[in-house]
Write a protein that holds these residues in place. Structure first.
Motif, PDB file in Angstrom:
ATOM      1  N   GLY A   1       0.805  -1.209   0.000  1.00  0.00           N
ATOM      2  CA  GLY A   1       0.000   0.000   0.000  1.00  0.00           C
ATOM      3  C   GLY A   1       0.842   1.265   0.000  1.00  0.00           C
ATOM      4  O   GLY A   1       1.954   1.296  -0.536  1.00  0.00           O
ATOM      5  N   ASP A   2       0.322   2.300   0.623  1.00  0.00           N
ATOM      6  CA  ASP A   2       0.903   3.646   0.591  1.00  0.00           C
ATOM      7  C   ASP A   2       1.977   3.767   1.673  1.00  0.00           C
ATOM      8  O   ASP A   2       1.721   4.222   2.785  1.00  0.00           O
ATOM      9  CB  ASP A   2      -0.216   4.668   0.810  1.00  0.00           C
ATOM     10  CG  ASP A   2       0.234   6.097   0.562  1.00  0.00           C
ATOM     11  OD1 ASP A   2       1.415   6.300   0.244  1.00  0.00           O
ATOM     12  OD2 ASP A   2      -0.607   6.999   0.699  1.00  0.00           O
ATOM     13  N   VAL A   3       3.196   3.367   1.337  1.00  0.00           N
ATOM     14  CA  VAL A   3       4.303   3.303   2.297  1.00  0.00           C
ATOM     15  C   VAL A   3       5.269   4.462   2.035  1.00  0.00           C
ATOM     16  O   VAL A   3       5.604   4.756   0.892  1.00  0.00           O
ATOM     17  CB  VAL A   3       5.053   1.959   2.183  1.00  0.00           C
ATOM     18  CG1 VAL A   3       6.266   1.932   3.104  1.00  0.00           C
ATOM     19  CG2 VAL A   3       4.107   0.802   2.498  1.00  0.00           C
ATOM     20  N   ASP A   4       5.713   5.103   3.115  1.00  0.00           N
ATOM     21  CA  ASP A   4       6.726   6.159   3.022  1.00  0.00           C
ATOM     22  C   ASP A   4       8.039   5.587   3.554  1.00  0.00           C
ATOM     23  O   ASP A   4       8.234   5.472   4.770  1.00  0.00           O
ATOM     24  CB  ASP A   4       6.294   7.378   3.835  1.00  0.00           C
ATOM     25  CG  ASP A   4       7.195   8.587   3.629  1.00  0.00           C
ATOM     26  OD1 ASP A   4       8.426   8.398   3.574  1.00  0.00           O
ATOM     27  OD2 ASP A   4       6.676   9.713   3.542  1.00  0.00           O
TER      28      ASP A   4
ATOM     29  N   GLY B   1      -2.285  11.385   2.417  1.00  0.00           N
ATOM     30  CA  GLY B   1      -1.772  10.055   2.143  1.00  0.00           C
ATOM     31  C   GLY B   1      -2.472   9.000   2.961  1.00  0.00           C
ATOM     32  O   GLY B   1      -3.025   9.280   4.029  1.00  0.00           O
ATOM     33  N   ASN B   2      -2.487   7.772   2.450  1.00  0.00           N
ATOM     34  CA  ASN B   2      -2.989   6.578   3.145  1.00  0.00           C
ATOM     35  C   ASN B   2      -4.445   6.717   3.603  1.00  0.00           C
ATOM     36  O   ASN B   2      -4.841   6.153   4.620  1.00  0.00           O
ATOM     37  CB  ASN B   2      -2.092   6.259   4.352  1.00  0.00           C
ATOM     38  CG  ASN B   2      -1.876   4.762   4.522  1.00  0.00           C
ATOM     39  OD1 ASN B   2      -2.165   3.971   3.624  1.00  0.00           O
ATOM     40  ND2 ASN B   2      -1.366   4.370   5.668  1.00  0.00           N
TER      41      ASN B   2
ATOM     42  N   PRO C   1      -2.577  14.262   6.530  1.00  0.00           N
ATOM     43  CA  PRO C   1      -1.539  14.983   5.789  1.00  0.00           C
ATOM     44  C   PRO C   1      -0.216  14.229   5.779  1.00  0.00           C
ATOM     45  O   PRO C   1       0.205  13.669   6.795  1.00  0.00           O
ATOM     46  CB  PRO C   1      -1.430  16.306   6.545  1.00  0.00           C
ATOM     47  CG  PRO C   1      -1.948  16.020   7.906  1.00  0.00           C
ATOM     48  CD  PRO C   1      -3.019  14.995   7.728  1.00  0.00           C
ATOM     49  N   ARG C   2       0.436  14.222   4.640  1.00  0.00           N
ATOM     50  CA  ARG C   2       1.780  13.653   4.561  1.00  0.00           C
ATOM     51  C   ARG C   2       2.755  14.588   5.262  1.00  0.00           C
ATOM     52  O   ARG C   2       2.596  15.808   5.234  1.00  0.00           O
ATOM     53  CB  ARG C   2       2.208  13.470   3.109  1.00  0.00           C
ATOM     54  CG  ARG C   2       1.409  12.452   2.323  1.00  0.00           C
ATOM     55  CD  ARG C   2       2.083  12.197   0.986  1.00  0.00           C
ATOM     56  NE  ARG C   2       1.252  11.416   0.096  1.00  0.00           N
ATOM     57  CZ  ARG C   2       1.170  10.079   0.118  1.00  0.00           C
ATOM     58  NH1 ARG C   2       1.868   9.394   1.015  1.00  0.00           N
ATOM     59  NH2 ARG C   2       0.404   9.437  -0.744  1.00  0.00           N
ATOM     60  N   THR C   3       3.789  13.997   5.856  1.00  0.00           N
ATOM     61  CA  THR C   3       4.796  14.786   6.566  1.00  0.00           C
ATOM     62  C   THR C   3       6.195  14.325   6.186  1.00  0.00           C
ATOM     63  O   THR C   3       6.380  13.231   5.638  1.00  0.00           O
ATOM     64  CB  THR C   3       4.632  14.637   8.093  1.00  0.00           C
ATOM     65  OG1 THR C   3       4.881  13.271   8.451  1.00  0.00           O
ATOM     66  CG2 THR C   3       3.235  15.027   8.551  1.00  0.00           C
TER      67      THR C   3
ATOM     68  N   SER D   1      -0.149   7.674   8.060  1.00  0.00           N
ATOM     69  CA  SER D   1       0.757   6.644   8.550  1.00  0.00           C
ATOM     70  C   SER D   1       1.741   6.266   7.454  1.00  0.00           C
ATOM     71  O   SER D   1       1.355   6.103   6.294  1.00  0.00           O
ATOM     72  CB  SER D   1      -0.019   5.407   8.991  1.00  0.00           C
ATOM     73  OG  SER D   1       0.852   4.313   9.215  1.00  0.00           O
ATOM     74  N   PRO D   2       3.014   6.089   7.794  1.00  0.00           N
ATOM     75  CA  PRO D   2       3.993   5.691   6.771  1.00  0.00           C
ATOM     76  C   PRO D   2       3.955   4.204   6.458  1.00  0.00           C
ATOM     77  O   PRO D   2       4.647   3.749   5.553  1.00  0.00           O
ATOM     78  CB  PRO D   2       5.325   6.067   7.414  1.00  0.00           C
ATOM     79  CG  PRO D   2       5.091   5.890   8.878  1.00  0.00           C
ATOM     80  CD  PRO D   2       3.657   6.333   9.095  1.00  0.00           C
TER      81      PRO D   2
END
Length: 518
Positions: A77-80, A275-276, A461-463, A489-490
């Motif tokens: 999924g949406d991983v940072d 994000g996510n 929000p993405r950080t 969440s990352p």
């Protein structure tokens, strides 16, 4: 002196407040509820902190690199990746800082990772728990009570089954608190000792901005100036946001009321990149009629009850659909499976079915094994009658249980793998012939409705690694930070282990507090 405003008083908000205040900022924490702690106060207070220094004392080796391997194995999924790497490196550092900077003292819990067989997975002791602590009555009254925790028991005691009830009674007499409330007490004391002001019962109406820079929050007609750290949780209690963003049905939010997307709306107004948004910390939940929290329905996480022998889960068709002993995040996701033939989510209405031997041996939510049957516990003398009571196909239910009983007799579950993982066996019953498999064959039979729920949402929000919010048009939003469930969440779809919500948010909050103060 730099001014910092923290919106929210859960573990993330208070950790950010401690970090910012100890770094020299003038800090104000704004909490909408009249009490402190948010969802953290309702939780076990576990923090998944890999490579923590206490693991060695338990004979478990670990390192940031092993944690990174494990998190990469869970990558979905949406991983940072930058934030994941930062967390793996900083988790042991922040765990030690929390002990030195606050009155919090850790103990490990022998909880296996949720996927311990994957590369880098561990059989236990990555989760840390605040030790019991005595608090002043006036401080305890400021912390949210936990209706799901009726005695000051530690998570380690629950996990090991070793409970000294005389000691628990002594804790009650002396004002000792445990779990998430213990964490909130330590963080509150540390924040105020460092000079932070805490305003409970105060609602933020908007952000104050000038030239694209956030320089405070609006409270009514007043402005509280400072760099702003959003830490007020997710949006799981707002039906419109849930419908708009989450990936499937979610009718059992487990967290505290007030998680209605306040931080999300504030961030959107500032132009934040999101994000996510489709993910949450999923779980199956039970709703007991009449149980409320702040006037809203109170939903209980269903954890070990699913893993006990002589029980199984079926969907609205009467079919088994999941390894019931898996971690609650994966079971919650399975409850959102879509059936294209019937054009529905068949497990959005699911049932925990069990027999009298289970009822005699185990608790279920607030219901103790020696309590009389209650009206939310459906009971029948035969499986056919039970199917009629809960309105599912009797033949399907009978076939599902016949198959399950056959597997239980063999001691293995090739259909869903129940009991094959270290984790499955840990959350089962170690005193039973098999820790998680046992026949459902002793009448009368029971069923309890389970809802697809979540502990909190993961989107926001993405950080960057300092917690600063990214702008939708590129770059960063000056003066605005977000942590915990108020931020993206990352981890994507992953839930690495017990405390996998709180651990990453403590690391992010520590970074954001220092960055905002500087």
């Amino acid at each position: 002196m730099t001014q910092v405003v923290v919106v929210g008083s859960g573990a993330a908000g208070l950790t950010a407040a401690v970090a910012a205040a100890q770094a020299g900022a003038e800090v104000t924490v704004v909490e909408r509820a009249p009490v402190l702690g948010g969802t953290t106060a309702l939780s076990g207070g576990l923090a998944w902190m890999p490579a923590n220094r206490l693991m060695a004392t338990e004979g478990v080796g670990d390192s940031p690199n092993e944690a990174r391997r494990y998190l990469q194995a869970l990558r979905l999924g949406d991983v940072d990746d930058d934030l994941v790497d930062y967390f793996a490196d900083q988790a042991p550092v922040v765990a030690d800082w929390l002990e030195s900077a606050t009155g919090l003292s850790w103990q490990t819990v022998p909880y296996p990772d949720y996927h311990p067989e994957l590369p880098g997975g561990k059989p236990g002791h990555r989760p840390l728990e605040p030790q019991p602590r005595e608090v002043r009555p006036e401080l305890e009254q400021r912390i949210r009570t936990a209706p799901n925790v009726t005695a000051p028991i530690t998570y380690r005691e629950l996990a090991t089954g070793i409970i000294d009830w005389d000691e628990v009674a002594d804790r009650s007499r002396h004002g000792v608190i445990t779990m998430g409330r213990s964490m909130i007490a330590s963080l509150t004391e540390a924040a105020e000792a460092a000079g932070a002001a805490i305003l409970a019962g105060t609602e933020v109406d908007g952000l104050a901005q000038s030239g694209g820079t956030v320089n405070g929050v609006r409270i009514g007609s007043d402005v509280l100036s400072g760099r702003v750290i959003l830490a007020s949780g997710g949006f799981e209690r707002d039906p419109s946001l849930v419908q708009a963003f989450l990936r499937g049905p979610m009718t059992g939010p487990v967290g505290a009321p007030g998680m209605d997307g306040t931080a999300l709306r504030l961030a959107l107004a500032a132009g934040a990149e999101l994000g996510n948004m489709a993910e949450a910390w999923w779980c199956p939940a039970v709703t007991v009629p009449g149980e409320t929290i702040d006037g809203e329905n109170f939903h209980r996480l269903v954890l070990t009850e699913r893993a006990r022998p002589s029980s199984l889960m079926v969907d609205s068709r009467g079919r088994r659909f999941v390894n019931e002993a898996r971690n609650y995040n994966d079971v919650g996701r399975a409850m959102q499976a879509f059936d294209p033939t019937g054009f529905r989510y068949p497990a959005a209405t699911a049932w925990l079915v069990f027999d009298t031997s289970y009822r005699r041996r185990y608790h279920l939510g607030p219901l103790r094994r020696d309590d009389p049957d209650t009206r939310w516990l459906h009971r029948a003398d035969s499986l056919a009658e039970l199917a009629a009571v809960i309105d599912i196909d009797g033949d399907e239910l009978a076939a599902s249980i016949a198959r399950f009983n056959q597997l239980a007799a063999s001691g293995d579950d090739p259909d869903f793998g129940r009991g094959r993982s270290i984790y499955d066996r840990f959350v089962g019953d170690p005193s039973a012939p098999h820790p998680t498999l046992g026949p459902v064959d002793e009448p009368p039979f029971y069923a309890v409705r389970l809802h697809p729920g979540c502990l909190g949402t993961k989107g926001g929000p993405r950080t960057d690694i300092h917690g600063q919010v990214r702008h939708l048009g590129g770059g960063l939003i000056e003066g605005l930070y977000a942590v915990g469930n108020a931020a993206a969440s990352p981890l994507g779809a992953a839930y690495p282990g017990a405390g996998g919500t709180i651990g990453p948010m403590l690391v992010a909050a520590h970074a954001a507090g220092h960055a905002a103060a500087s």
